[in-house]
Enzyme design. Structure first.
Site, PDB file in Angstrom:
ATOM      1  N   SER A 153       0.863  -1.191   0.000  1.00 27.35           N
ATOM      2  CA  SER A 153       0.000   0.000   0.000  1.00 27.35           C
ATOM      3  C   SER A 153       0.895   1.236   0.000  1.00 27.35           C
ATOM      4  O   SER A 153       2.065   1.159   0.410  1.00 27.35           O
ATOM      5  CB  SER A 153      -0.852   0.006   1.274  1.00 27.35           C
ATOM      6  OG  SER A 153      -1.435   1.283   1.493  1.00 27.35           O
ATOM      7  N   TYR A 166      -2.820  -1.403  10.432  1.00 26.00           N
ATOM      8  CA  TYR A 166      -2.750  -1.567   8.982  1.00 26.00           C
ATOM      9  C   TYR A 166      -1.417  -1.037   8.429  1.00 26.00           C
ATOM     10  O   TYR A 166      -0.718  -1.722   7.669  1.00 26.00           O
ATOM     11  CB  TYR A 166      -3.930  -0.850   8.335  1.00 26.00           C
ATOM     12  CG  TYR A 166      -4.028  -0.989   6.840  1.00 26.00           C
ATOM     13  CD1 TYR A 166      -4.631  -2.100   6.267  1.00 26.00           C
ATOM     14  CD2 TYR A 166      -3.519  -0.007   5.991  1.00 26.00           C
ATOM     15  CE1 TYR A 166      -4.717  -2.230   4.890  1.00 26.00           C
ATOM     16  CE2 TYR A 166      -3.608  -0.124   4.618  1.00 26.00           C
ATOM     17  CZ  TYR A 166      -4.212  -1.239   4.073  1.00 26.00           C
ATOM     18  OH  TYR A 166      -4.287  -1.366   2.705  1.00 26.00           O
TER      19      TYR A 166
HETATM   20  C1  BGC Z   1      -6.287   1.438   2.022  1.00 28.14           C
HETATM   21  C2  BGC Z   1      -7.466   2.258   1.564  1.00 28.14           C
HETATM   22  C3  BGC Z   1      -7.044   3.695   1.324  1.00 28.14           C
HETATM   23  C4  BGC Z   1      -5.784   3.775   0.478  1.00 28.14           C
HETATM   24  C5  BGC Z   1      -5.249   5.201   0.366  1.00 28.14           C
HETATM   25  C6  BGC Z   1      -5.152   1.594   1.044  1.00 28.14           C
HETATM   26  O1  BGC Z   1      -4.073   0.801   1.392  1.00 28.14           O
HETATM   27  O2  BGC Z   1      -6.674   0.070   2.152  1.00 28.14           O
HETATM   28  O3  BGC Z   1      -8.499   2.206   2.529  1.00 28.14           O
HETATM   29  O4  BGC Z   1      -8.090   4.388   0.675  1.00 28.14           O
HETATM   30  O5  BGC Z   1      -4.774   2.959   1.008  1.00 28.14           O
HETATM   31  O6  BGC Z   1      -5.176   5.854   1.601  1.00 28.14           O
END
Ligand code: BGC
Length: 268
Positions: A153, A166
């Site tokens: 991410s 996360y």
């Molecule tokens: C998350 C999303 C978020 C995006 C940008 C991703 O890794 O799961 O919820 O919108 O990152 O912030």
């Protein structure tokens, strides 16, 4: 598609019954790969993805497995190898969010996200590497012995208030990916991460499903649109194919410029 880039290769895509995983599974199938569509809940959605892939020509099966459970992961790889002979590509995609303010985050919320997002990638990558090493290179299919794509991410580098579990899981994926890439490069195993920004999927519905939310989101995205799973699918095909043969240990950001820190266009 002019060339069937992944012909006769087999891919496991975890969490492939919705969102980015679904988009990646379909794109790999369209590029000629047989696909294991992993899921935990909603078998009907997984079967729809299987049918779609079969309509392109390759074979596909849905396999239920919780990626955070060692026995279930081992069993999934055994089933995949029994069905298709081997595994050439792993897309470590399964992931989720359980958001909370840090001082209110429960151990269960922390642990659940780390278990699925990070430990799940460890368990699946370990089984994939074992199978790659057992099989060796098959030049008719790929010059590499195997390819692993980790779904990370933008939050592997952007801190994210309210999402400590996360963001930590994604930061962990960065070092997991790079370490495996370093450890098995000489065996011709390529390991890379895709780092999506905001992609229109069920994980972030609240960020795009009202005009107000969407406008707020656009303030973070210079390219001024939300991503779609197909954007990620195209990159996954590239990273799984020999077109990217000299790329390993890389984190590729696919985020419409979210990591350009738009606030600095006018501030700072
Ligand atoms: C998350 C999303 C978020 C995006 C940008 C991703 O890794 O799961 O919820 O919108 O990152 O912030």
């Amino acid at each position: 598609m002019s060339e069937i880039k992944l012909k006769k290769q087999t891919a496991i895509v975890t969490g492939a019954n919705s969102g980015i995983g679904e988009g990646v599974a379909i794109a790999l199938g369209e590029a000629g790969a047989n696909v294991v569509v992993n899921y935990v809940i909603n078998p009907d959605a997984a079967n729809d993805v299987v049918q779609k892939i079969k309509s392109f020509g390759p074979d596909a099966i849905a396999i239920k497995a919780d990626v955070s459970k060692e026995g279930e992961v081992i069993n999934m790889f055994q089933q995949a190898i029994k069905q298709f002979g081997t595994v050439d590509i792993l897309v470590n995609n399964a992931g989720l969010q359980r958001d909370a303010k840090f001082h209110e985050m429960t151990l269960a919320q922390w642990q659940f996200v780390i278990d699925i997002n990070l430990t799940g990638q460890f368990l699946c990558a370990r089984e994939a590497i074992k199978e790659f090493l057992r099989r060796g290179i098959v030049p008719e299919r790929s010059v590499a012995c195997g390819k692993i794509i980790c779904m990370s991410s933008v939050h592997q580098i952007i801190p994210w208030a309210g999402h400590a579990n996360y963001a930590s899981s994604k930061g962990g994926i960065k070092m997991l990916m790079q370490t495996i890439a370093q450890e098995y490069g000489r065996q011709k195993i390529r390991v890379n991460s895709i780092c999506p920004g905001a992609i229109k999927t069920p994980i972030n519905t609240a960020a795009w499903d009202t005009p107000q939310a969407y406008n707020n989101l656009m303030e973070l995205i210079p390219y001024n649109r939300i991503g779609v799973p197909e954007d990620i699918g195209k990159l996954a095909v590239f990273l799984a194919s020999d077109d990217s043969d000299y790329i390993t240990g890389a984190s590729i950001f696919i985020d419409g410029g979210m990591t350009l820190f738009e606030g600095f266009a006018t501030g700072g």
